[in-house]
Design a protein around this motif. Structure first.
Motif, PDB file in Angstrom:
ATOM      1  N   ILE A   1     -81.264 -10.953  -0.040  1.00 46.28           N
ATOM      2  CA  ILE A   1     -80.877 -11.003  -1.458  1.00 46.28           C
ATOM      3  C   ILE A   1     -80.073 -12.261  -1.742  1.00 46.28           C
ATOM      4  N   GLU A   2     -79.150 -12.584  -0.865  1.00 49.87           N
ATOM      5  CA  GLU A   2     -78.329 -13.789  -1.029  1.00 49.87           C
ATOM      6  C   GLU A   2     -79.206 -15.045  -1.033  1.00 49.87           C
ATOM      7  N   MET A   3     -80.140 -15.124  -0.092  1.00 51.93           N
ATOM      8  CA  MET A   3     -81.021 -16.289  -0.015  1.00 51.93           C
ATOM      9  C   MET A   3     -81.931 -16.378  -1.243  1.00 51.93           C
ATOM     10  N   ALA A   4     -82.381 -15.231  -1.742  1.00 53.93           N
ATOM     11  CA  ALA A   4     -83.248 -15.228  -2.921  1.00 53.93           C
ATOM     12  C   ALA A   4     -82.497 -15.713  -4.160  1.00 53.93           C
ATOM     13  N   TRP A   5     -81.216 -15.430  -4.258  1.00 55.19           N
ATOM     14  CA  TRP A   5     -80.414 -15.869  -5.407  1.00 55.19           C
ATOM     15  C   TRP A   5     -80.030 -17.349  -5.311  1.00 55.19           C
ATOM     16  N   GLU A   6     -79.938 -17.888  -4.095  1.00 50.39           N
ATOM     17  CA  GLU A   6     -79.531 -19.287  -3.922  1.00 50.39           C
ATOM     18  C   GLU A   6     -80.605 -20.215  -4.477  1.00 50.39           C
ATOM     19  N   ASP A   7     -80.178 -21.203  -5.234  1.00 46.62           N
ATOM     20  CA  ASP A   7     -81.125 -22.137  -5.841  1.00 46.62           C
ATOM     21  C   ASP A   7     -81.845 -22.995  -4.816  1.00 46.62           C
ATOM     22  N   ARG A   8     -81.150 -23.462  -3.828  1.00 48.53           N
ATOM     23  CA  ARG A   8     -81.746 -24.419  -2.892  1.00 48.53           C
ATOM     24  C   ARG A   8     -82.473 -23.787  -1.715  1.00 48.53           C
ATOM     25  N   THR A   9     -82.408 -22.479  -1.575  1.00 46.28           N
ATOM     26  CA  THR A   9     -83.115 -21.807  -0.489  1.00 46.28           C
ATOM     27  C   THR A   9     -84.532 -21.499  -0.950  1.00 46.28           C
ATOM     28  N   THR A  10     -85.504 -22.057  -0.263  1.00 47.65           N
ATOM     29  CA  THR A  10     -86.898 -21.874  -0.657  1.00 47.65           C
ATOM     30  C   THR A  10     -87.439 -20.535  -0.183  1.00 47.65           C
ATOM     31  N   PHE A  11     -88.534 -20.135  -0.812  1.00 47.68           N
ATOM     32  CA  PHE A  11     -89.219 -18.932  -0.364  1.00 47.68           C
ATOM     33  C   PHE A  11     -89.771 -19.145   1.039  1.00 47.68           C
ATOM     34  N   GLU A  12     -90.111 -20.380   1.370  1.00 49.89           N
ATOM     35  CA  GLU A  12     -90.600 -20.693   2.709  1.00 49.89           C
ATOM     36  C   GLU A  12     -89.518 -20.444   3.765  1.00 49.89           C
ATOM     37  N   ALA A  13     -88.262 -20.736   3.416  1.00 46.47           N
ATOM     38  CA  ALA A  13     -87.154 -20.492   4.345  1.00 46.47           C
ATOM     39  C   ALA A  13     -86.968 -18.989   4.572  1.00 46.47           C
ATOM     40  N   ILE A  14     -87.136 -18.198   3.513  1.00 45.44           N
ATOM     41  CA  ILE A  14     -87.026 -16.743   3.647  1.00 45.44           C
ATOM     42  C   ILE A  14     -88.172 -16.236   4.513  1.00 45.44           C
ATOM     43  N   LYS A  15     -89.367 -16.794   4.305  1.00 50.26           N
ATOM     44  CA  LYS A  15     -90.507 -16.384   5.125  1.00 50.26           C
ATOM     45  C   LYS A  15     -90.278 -16.756   6.586  1.00 50.26           C
ATOM     46  N   PHE A  16     -89.762 -17.946   6.830  1.00 50.74           N
ATOM     47  CA  PHE A  16     -89.493 -18.410   8.186  1.00 50.74           C
ATOM     48  C   PHE A  16     -88.499 -17.492   8.892  1.00 50.74           C
ATOM     49  N   GLN A  17     -87.453 -17.097   8.171  1.00 53.62           N
ATOM     50  CA  GLN A  17     -86.385 -16.326   8.790  1.00 53.62           C
ATOM     51  C   GLN A  17     -86.686 -14.823   8.858  1.00 53.62           C
ATOM     52  N   PHE A  18     -87.358 -14.281   7.817  1.00 55.69           N
ATOM     53  CA  PHE A  18     -87.545 -12.832   7.752  1.00 55.69           C
ATOM     54  C   PHE A  18     -89.003 -12.384   7.694  1.00 55.69           C
ATOM     55  N   GLY A  19     -89.933 -13.330   7.572  1.00 56.44           N
ATOM     56  CA  GLY A  19     -91.349 -12.976   7.558  1.00 56.44           C
ATOM     57  C   GLY A  19     -91.854 -12.424   6.238  1.00 56.44           C
ATOM     58  N   LEU A  20     -91.103 -12.618   5.149  1.00 53.82           N
ATOM     59  CA  LEU A  20     -91.515 -12.125   3.837  1.00 53.82           C
ATOM     60  C   LEU A  20     -92.110 -13.255   3.004  1.00 53.82           C
ATOM     61  N   LYS A  21     -93.333 -13.053   2.516  1.00 50.59           N
ATOM     62  CA  LYS A  21     -93.955 -14.027   1.611  1.00 50.59           C
ATOM     63  C   LYS A  21     -93.289 -13.895   0.244  1.00 50.59           C
ATOM     64  N   GLU A  22     -93.573 -14.867  -0.640  1.00 44.80           N
ATOM     65  CA  GLU A  22     -92.948 -14.876  -1.964  1.00 44.80           C
ATOM     66  C   GLU A  22     -93.174 -13.552  -2.710  1.00 44.80           C
ATOM     67  N   GLN A  23     -94.398 -13.069  -2.727  1.00 46.14           N
ATOM     68  CA  GLN A  23     -94.687 -11.818  -3.425  1.00 46.14           C
ATOM     69  C   GLN A  23     -93.940 -10.630  -2.802  1.00 46.14           C
ATOM     70  N   GLU A  24     -93.773 -10.666  -1.503  1.00 48.60           N
ATOM     71  CA  GLU A  24     -93.028  -9.601  -0.829  1.00 48.60           C
ATOM     72  C   GLU A  24     -91.537  -9.673  -1.166  1.00 48.60           C
ATOM     73  N   VAL A  25     -91.016 -10.894  -1.318  1.00 50.20           N
ATOM     74  CA  VAL A  25     -89.615 -11.070  -1.725  1.00 50.20           C
ATOM     75  C   VAL A  25     -89.431 -10.512  -3.127  1.00 50.20           C
ATOM     76  N   ILE A  26     -90.386 -10.778  -4.019  1.00 51.61           N
ATOM     77  CA  ILE A  26     -90.306 -10.277  -5.391  1.00 51.61           C
ATOM     78  C   ILE A  26     -90.299  -8.745  -5.389  1.00 51.61           C
ATOM     79  N   LYS A  27     -91.191  -8.132  -4.609  1.00 53.72           N
ATOM     80  CA  LYS A  27     -91.230  -6.665  -4.513  1.00 53.72           C
ATOM     81  C   LYS A  27     -89.919  -6.128  -3.929  1.00 53.72           C
ATOM     82  N   PHE A  28     -89.410  -6.815  -2.914  1.00 55.00           N
ATOM     83  CA  PHE A  28     -88.151  -6.420  -2.278  1.00 55.00           C
ATOM     84  C   PHE A  28     -87.005  -6.463  -3.290  1.00 55.00           C
TER      85      PHE A  28
END
Length: 90
Positions: A12-39
């Motif tokens: 949640i923190e990474m998703a709110w941060e402006d400079r953290t990309t969806f690719e970084a979230i995928k790299f760290q947690f394995g969630l694609k952009e659409q999965e982050v949105i659902k989450f």
């Protein structure tokens, strides 16, 4: 996927941060952009989700391909390096 409460907070923190990309979230947690949105839809209150969605939709800094600049390995350039338990001096 199931995450610990600590991992959920970090996503949640990474998703709110402006400079953290969806690719970084995928790299760290394995969630694609659409999965982050659902989450985020599941984790946030409805109004908070709407605010977040408006904030990140079309934001260039949230998508690595749309950026006009390159960010290093998730580390600030001013961050001090640590070696052998001693903080290096500038």
């Amino acid at each position: 996927m199931t995450f610990t409460a600590q991992e959920e907070d970090r996503i949640i923190e990474m998703a709110w941060e402006d400079r953290t990309t969806f690719e970084a979230i995928k790299f760290q947690f394995g969630l694609k952009e659409q999965e982050v949105i659902k989450f985020m839809r599941k984790q946030l209150k409805p109004r908070s989700f709407i605010v977040w969605r408006k904030r990140v939709q079309g934001r260039k800094t949230k998508h690595k391909k749309l950026r006009h600049f390159e960010v290093g390995s998730f580390k600030c350039s001013r961050q001090k390096t640590i070696s052998h338990n001693r903080i290096s001096k500038r």
